[in-house]
Design an enzyme around this catalytic site. Structure first.
Site, short mmCIF file in Angstrom:
data_model
loop_
_atom_site.label_atom_id
_atom_site.label_comp_id
_atom_site.label_asym_id
_atom_site.label_seq_id
_atom_site.Cartn_x
_atom_site.Cartn_y
_atom_site.Cartn_z
N SER A 117 -1.56 23.20 -1.48
CA SER A 117 -1.40 24.66 -1.48
C SER A 117 -0.04 25.04 -2.05
CB SER A 117 -1.56 25.24 -0.07
OG SER A 117 -2.91 25.24 0.28
N HIS A 118 0.28 24.49 -3.18
CA HIS A 118 1.49 24.87 -3.89
C HIS A 118 1.39 24.36 -5.33
CE1 HIS A 118 2.64 20.88 -2.06
NE2 HIS A 118 2.88 20.65 -3.33
N ALA A 119 2.35 24.76 -6.15
CA ALA A 119 2.49 24.25 -7.51
C ALA A 119 3.93 23.81 -7.70
CB ALA A 119 2.12 25.34 -8.52
#
Ligand code: T46
Length: 136
Positions: free
Chosen positions: A50-52
Site C-alpha cells: 500500500s505504497h509506492a
C-alpha cells in the site's frame, strides 16, 4: 533502469543435491544492489505494501511459498503471482504495490537499489496519483 515491471527467470545450478539460484547485478537485476531484506511470518490474510517508491527499484522473489504482488502505475494495473524461487519480479520506480495472499511459511525476498529511506515512500494514494501526474 528498465521501464516496466516484468517476471524474469532466475538462472539456477541444479544437481542431485538440490538447486542454487543466483542473483547478481546484471541484465537480470538491472541495478546495483544496496539492500536485501525479507518478509516472513506474515499472518494469514494479512496484506502489505500500500505504497509506492519515487526512486527505488526492486527485484522480488518468493524464496519460499507464494504471494501475489499487485502493481499500479497510476494508469494501468497488473497482478503477479510469485510462487517459485526460479522466477523474480522486477519493479521499477513509481509503482503502487499491494502484496497479498501470502501462503503459510512464505518468504518474500527483496533486492533493492537503495538503502531504506522513508522520504522515498508515497504512502497516500492521492499523493501518488498527483506525483505520477507531475513525473510522467
Ligand atoms: C515492497 C515490499 C515487498 C525498515 O526499517 N527497513 C527496511 O529496509 C524496510 C523495507 C522497512 N523498514 C521498516 C519501515 C516500517 O516501519 O519496516 C516497517 C515496514 O516497512 P514497509 O512499510 O516498507 O513494509 P512492506 O512490507 O509493506 O513493504 C516493503 C517495501 O517497502 C515495499 O516497497 O515492495 O516490502
Amino acid at each position: 533502469m528498465a521501464d516496466k515491471a516484468e517476471l524474469r527467470a532466475i538462472p539456477s545450478v541444479a544437481n542431485a543435491l538440490g538447486s542454487i539460484g543466483v542473483l547478481e547485478d546484471s541484465a537480470l537485476v538491472p541495478f546495483t544492489i544496496h539492500r536485501v531484506y525479507f518478509i516472513y511470518d506474515v499472518p494469514e490474510g494479512s496484506e502489505r505494501g500500500s505504497h509506492a517508491h519515487k526512486k527505488l527499484e526492486q527485484f522480488i522473489v518468493a524464496a519460499s511459498g507464494s504471494f501475489t504482488v499487485e502493481l499500479d502505475s497510476g494508469t494501468t494495473k497488473e497482478s503477479f503471482v510469485l510462487d517459485s524461487p526460479s522466477v523474480g519480479l522486477y519493479v521499477p520506480p513509481g509503482m503502487w504495490r499491494d502484496l497479498k495472499d501470502f501462503s503459510p511459511n512464505s518468504v518474500c525476498l527483496v533486492l533493492a537499489s537503495t538503502k531504506y529511506d522513508e522520504a522515498d515512500y508515497l504512502r497516500n494514494y492521492d499523493e501518488f496519483l498527483s506525483w505520477v501526474g507531475q513525473n510522467s
